[in-house]
Design a protein around this motif. Structure first.
Motif, PDB file in Angstrom:
ATOM      1  N   SER A 153      -4.265   7.263  -1.522  1.00  0.00           N
ATOM      2  CA  SER A 153      -3.513   6.311  -1.297  1.00  0.00           C
ATOM      3  C   SER A 153      -3.665   5.417  -2.821  1.00  0.00           C
ATOM      4  O   SER A 153      -4.273   5.764  -3.660  1.00  0.00           O
TER       5      SER A 153
ATOM      6  N   VAL B 223       0.879  -1.054   0.068  1.00  0.00           N
ATOM      7  CA  VAL B 223      -0.052  -0.006   0.001  1.00  0.00           C
ATOM      8  C   VAL B 223       1.039   1.152   0.144  1.00  0.00           C
ATOM      9  O   VAL B 223       1.817   1.314   0.595  1.00  0.00           O
TER      10      VAL B 223
ATOM     11  N   GLY C 119      -5.073   2.435   4.311  1.00  0.00           N
ATOM     12  CA  GLY C 119      -4.790   3.530   3.332  1.00  0.00           C
ATOM     13  C   GLY C 119      -4.190   4.748   4.343  1.00  0.00           C
ATOM     14  O   GLY C 119      -3.801   4.411   5.420  1.00  0.00           O
TER      15      GLY C 119
ATOM     16  N   ASN D   1      -8.243   8.030   2.330  1.00  0.00           N
ATOM     17  CA  ASN D   1      -8.184   6.513   1.906  1.00  0.00           C
ATOM     18  C   ASN D   1      -8.481   6.165   0.609  1.00  0.00           C
ATOM     19  O   ASN D   1      -8.373   5.081   0.049  1.00  0.00           O
TER      20      ASN D   1
ATOM     21  N   GLY E  83      -7.115   3.374  -1.727  1.00  0.00           N
ATOM     22  CA  GLY E  83      -6.428   2.262  -1.164  1.00  0.00           C
ATOM     23  C   GLY E  83      -7.474   0.975  -1.251  1.00  0.00           C
ATOM     24  O   GLY E  83      -8.509   1.159  -1.759  1.00  0.00           O
TER      25      GLY E  83
END
Length: 507
Positions: free
Chosen positions: A234, A219, A315, A362, A365
């Motif tokens: 992300s 990630v 994320g 986020n 992600g």
């Protein structure tokens, strides 16, 4: 409104609000979706097959908004709150009412203390006057002293002294007995204990801990700088040489002379460039420069998901990189409308709904199943109220199914562009349910299947179609060339159609 998780800290360049297409911005109620290259009538809504030329989306009946969880500040729009007619990003909940009145007490009695949330409240002042004397005071020897006026104060003081004398004596005796009985007992102190042996066993398979350990290294945090906006989002690595999948709305601010920095789990970073992006599906691919040997994420299948299944989101919400949250799949095939940052193209996702906490930053992600396989791309959150402030998680988040995102990402990597699946019609909500066809594109898939203006699509294969957005989402969940069966007017007739494709040109 739903907020798209726009990169954290983005400072919009003009528009602001909760789903201004941050992630999802529907247009005014009743406006049709536009399909293919032909301009639809004034009353048409974006069709299932084309990214509309404007962000006009029908207003949500409840007046709530869907915002893409764009990170703080939003890229090129205050707080990344995407505005979509009727959808809005998270807002603060109602405050508890404050009681500022004393509760009525029985006649002659002091009222009860008020109850205030979050603060300590002093009790009421005792009523004035003498306290009643004890009717049976303890007897004591008379002394030859001038008689004094006796009152409650003298009696209370005497009782207090007696209590102190008795209490002190009992305490001294108790202390003596305890000391005497434990004089020879050993003393144990937690501060002198040795630390426990470190856990060396692996996390249990299928646990959130095991999923985080497997997926987190792949990630990436993406820091984006554009002409008029900056923020972060992300992404996740899909090739060891630096290809990263993310949301279009995370990186579109850097599409023209902008900069993207990819920050990996080990703290290292690299400049990244955009390989390609698709505003209609909100998917983009970037490439980290000069990197090799990167850990690669494992992709699963969104088709195999079931409601209630456990999932994990990873994320960088609010710039807190490497954040892990968990929840379940709350719903599947949830039509979720969003828009590109400049409002020129609308996006309707066939989304996975989850209660795993998703916040601004986020976006892009992964949403992961309990085997550590990516099943979706976190993209938007729902907020009960529209507003200028940036929303946060209220337990309703939306992710792009990985089956659809994988197809789009593959096209971008191979050709630099994506293909949108189209039916070749413009539709709007039918008052009695279903998607009302208001325009049929000449030579398109719909015309070839025999669709006409005024037809109402109520089912696609086995999927019920209650709204025009549901038809758009259902069509886009397929690939060009797929064959589908459309049920019209609640089963009065059916037609078979072969879906077509249309190259997406980002604006």
């Amino acid at each position: 409104m739903t907020d798209d998780n726009r990169p954290g800290g983005e400072q919009p360049g003009g528009e602001q609000g909760a789903a201004s297409q941050g992630e999802w911005a529907p247009a005014a109620q009743g406006e049709p979706a536009v399909s293919d290259a032909q301009a639809p009538p004034a009353d048409a809504t974006p069709a299932a097959d084309v990214a509309p030329a404007a962000q006009h989306v029908p207003e949500h009946p409840q007046g709530t908004n869907v915002q893409d969880d764009r990170s703080s500040g939003g890229a090129a729009q205050g707080g990344w709150a995407a505005q979509q007619s009727g959808w809005a990003r998270p807002a603060e909940g109602a405050a508890y009412p404050q009681r500022n009145q004393w509760t009525a007490a029985p006649t002659g009695r002091q009222p009860a203390d008020p109850v205030l949330f979050g603060s300590a409240v002093a009790g009421p002042t005792p009523p004035t006057g003498n306290y009643l004397p004890n009717p049976n005071p303890p007897s004591r020897p008379r002394r030859d002293v001038p008689e004094q006026r006796r009152g409650s104060g003298a009696l209370v003081a005497g009782v207090a002294v007696l209590a102190l004398l008795v209490g002190g004596g009992a305490g001294a005796l108790g202390g003596y007995l305890v000391a005497d009985s434990t004089a020879s007992a050993p003393v144990t102190n937690a501060l002198d204990q040795k630390p426990p042996a470190q856990e060396t066993s692996a996390a249990p398979a299928g646990s959130v801990e095991a999923v985080a350990a497997k997926v987190s290294p792949s990630v990436v945090q993406l820091q984006v700088q554009g002409r008029s906006a900056a923020g972060e989002g992300s992404g996740f690595v899909i090739s060891s040489d630096g290809l990263i999948v993310t949301n279009n709305h995370v990186v579109e601010a850097a599409a023209e002379d902008g900069r993207i920095q990819a920050v990996f789990q080990d703290g290292s970073s690299a400049a990244a460039t955009i390989v390609g992006r698709d505003p209609t599906s909100d998917v983009a691919v970037v490439k980290a420069q000069g990197r090799t040997g990167l850990p690669v994420a494992e992709l699963g299948s969104s088709e195999a998901l079931r409601v209630g299944q456990g999932v994990v989101a990873i994320g960088s919400p609010f710039e807190l990189s490497g954040t892990v949250t968990s929840g379940i799949v709350s719903s599947l095939h949830r039509p979720t409308r969003a828009g590109g940052e400049d409002g020129s193209q609308a996006t309707v996702l066939d989304a996975i709904q989850t209660d795993a906490a998703i916040n601004p930053g986020n976006s892009g992600g992964p949403l992961v199943n309990m085997q550590g396989q990516i099943v979706g791309i976190n993209s938007a959150i729902y907020s009960p109220q529209a507003g200028t402030g940036q929303g946060g998680s209220v337990g309703i988040g939306f992710a792009i199914p990985i089956d659809q995102a994988k197809r789009t990402a593959k096209e971008i990597v191979e050709t630099g562009k994506a293909t949108q699946t189209v039916l070749g019609v413009s539709v709007r909500d039918n008052p009695d349910g279903g998607a009302l066809i208001v325009d049929v594109v000449a030579g398109g898939a719909g015309e070839k299947a025999g669709l006409k203006n005024g037809d109402v699509v109520t089912k696609l294969d086995e999927r019920r179609i209650p709204t025009s957005d549901a038809l758009v989402a259902a069509v886009r969940s397929h690939a060009p060339g797929d064959k589908v069966r459309l049920e019209l007017d609640n089963g009065s007739r059916t037609v078979d159609a072969t879906l077509a494709g249309q190259t997406v040109e980002p604006q």
